[in-house]
Scaffold this active site. Sequence first.
Site, PDB file in Angstrom:
ATOM      1  N   TYR A  75       3.817  -2.941  -8.787  1.00  0.00           N
ATOM      2  CA  TYR A  75       5.153  -2.610  -8.293  1.00  0.00           C
ATOM      3  C   TYR A  75       6.201  -3.269  -9.175  1.00  0.00           C
ATOM      4  O   TYR A  75       6.169  -4.478  -9.386  1.00  0.00           O
ATOM      5  CB  TYR A  75       5.350  -3.103  -6.858  1.00  0.00           C
ATOM      6  CG  TYR A  75       4.435  -2.534  -5.816  1.00  0.00           C
ATOM      7  CD1 TYR A  75       3.671  -1.402  -6.047  1.00  0.00           C
ATOM      8  CD2 TYR A  75       4.330  -3.146  -4.563  1.00  0.00           C
ATOM      9  CE1 TYR A  75       2.832  -0.896  -5.068  1.00  0.00           C
ATOM     10  CE2 TYR A  75       3.501  -2.630  -3.579  1.00  0.00           C
ATOM     11  CZ  TYR A  75       2.747  -1.519  -3.839  1.00  0.00           C
ATOM     12  OH  TYR A  75       1.904  -1.015  -2.869  1.00  0.00           O
ATOM     13  N   SER A 130      -8.258  -1.397  -0.608  1.00  0.00           N
ATOM     14  CA  SER A 130      -7.221  -0.404  -0.328  1.00  0.00           C
ATOM     15  C   SER A 130      -7.641   0.922  -0.947  1.00  0.00           C
ATOM     16  O   SER A 130      -8.132   0.945  -2.085  1.00  0.00           O
ATOM     17  CB  SER A 130      -5.886  -0.874  -0.913  1.00  0.00           C
ATOM     18  OG  SER A 130      -4.888   0.116  -0.799  1.00  0.00           O
ATOM     19  N   LEU A 188       5.584   4.989   7.861  1.00  0.00           N
ATOM     20  CA  LEU A 188       6.688   5.844   8.299  1.00  0.00           C
ATOM     21  C   LEU A 188       6.757   7.138   7.488  1.00  0.00           C
ATOM     22  O   LEU A 188       7.787   7.805   7.458  1.00  0.00           O
ATOM     23  CB  LEU A 188       8.016   5.083   8.218  1.00  0.00           C
ATOM     24  CG  LEU A 188       8.109   3.869   9.153  1.00  0.00           C
ATOM     25  CD1 LEU A 188       9.409   3.106   8.924  1.00  0.00           C
ATOM     26  CD2 LEU A 188       8.006   4.298  10.609  1.00  0.00           C
ATOM     27  N   GLY A 207       9.510   7.795   5.152  1.00  0.00           N
ATOM     28  CA  GLY A 207      10.801   7.897   5.828  1.00  0.00           C
ATOM     29  C   GLY A 207      10.901   9.038   6.811  1.00  0.00           C
ATOM     30  O   GLY A 207      11.841   9.092   7.611  1.00  0.00           O
ATOM     31  N   LYS A 245      15.051  10.798   9.856  1.00  0.00           N
ATOM     32  CA  LYS A 245      16.139  11.117   8.915  1.00  0.00           C
ATOM     33  C   LYS A 245      15.983  12.505   8.311  1.00  0.00           C
ATOM     34  O   LYS A 245      16.978  13.175   8.023  1.00  0.00           O
ATOM     35  CB  LYS A 245      16.160  10.059   7.810  1.00  0.00           C
ATOM     36  CG  LYS A 245      17.216  10.303   6.743  1.00  0.00           C
ATOM     37  CD  LYS A 245      17.182   9.211   5.680  1.00  0.00           C
ATOM     38  CE  LYS A 245      18.205   9.475   4.580  1.00  0.00           C
ATOM     39  NZ  LYS A 245      18.167   8.432   3.519  1.00  0.00           N
TER      40      LYS A 245
END
Length: 317
Positions: free
Chosen positions: A51, A151, A209, A212, A217
């Site tokens: 990242y 992961s 989420l 988003g 939204k």
Amino acid sequence: MTRIGTSDLDVLPLSLGGNVFGWTADRDTSFAVLDAFVDGGGDFIDTADSYSSWAPGNEGGESETIVGEWLASRRPAGVVVATKVSQHPKFRGLAASNVRKAAEASLARLGVDEIDLYYAHFDDETVPLEETVAAFGQLVEDGLVRHIAVSNYSADRIREWIEIARRTGAALPVAVQPHYNLVHRNEVEDTIIPVAEEFGLGLVPYYSLASGFLTGKYRSTDVEGQSSPRAHGAAKYATPAGLRVIDALQEIGDVHDASIAATSLAWLRAQPTVVAPIASARNVDQVPDLLAGARLELSDDEVHRLNQVSEWTPART
């Protein structure tokens, strides 16, 4: 507080995603988000050595560097930091020598002596799994890593990792990080959760989420004019079936005076073996909803309703 699998790590059941640090959140904003998270009771931060290598001008490690500088300046007590290896442009894959070098680089960026939770970010089938398992085990033996995790691994590969670790005496994984949320359920529930239940692994889901979408939204598949880098990822869920999920979250959230995002996180926390959903915040204003999601308790009926309305998922199409 919630225990991460069979480890000795107890955390608030929410992990703050560090993928935005050094990308859509600059250093000052990232510090403010981290401050707000910890001030609100948060104590679990998730990052990765890669990242945010995808952002123009970045080379990877930016998020770890910001987290490390924040840790050094704040010296918070009891904060658990997770990071990952295999995707940094300079440290790709899971060969033993690479795992070691990447871990040492992450330790330097984070400014810590020991990584609390270290993930194999993505499976690397070009390297014998025995070699990777041994490399992670050696990091634990040498005191560079406290606990290990995986992961984006398949159920079969998780089982194989555990079998090798048991046979060789290497450190066992304590957690698994899959892509899991209300609109992306099937594979995790059918294959990963059963393995987690069998071996006592804690689930730390990412995309909690849905980029988003599960904040409410995005209510249209048309993202023209949207400036957010995640808009396209979120808008793909804004089908009639996906919007029924949002409507149910809105109605249940209203009963608790909670946001759609907080309600979505609460549903995820209610699922078997889930320890702490990962969610990121691009600014301080987004942090309270995330923290609310760590504390909101849904009734069995509310969880059941969300289970039913979200049986649809793009993975089935």
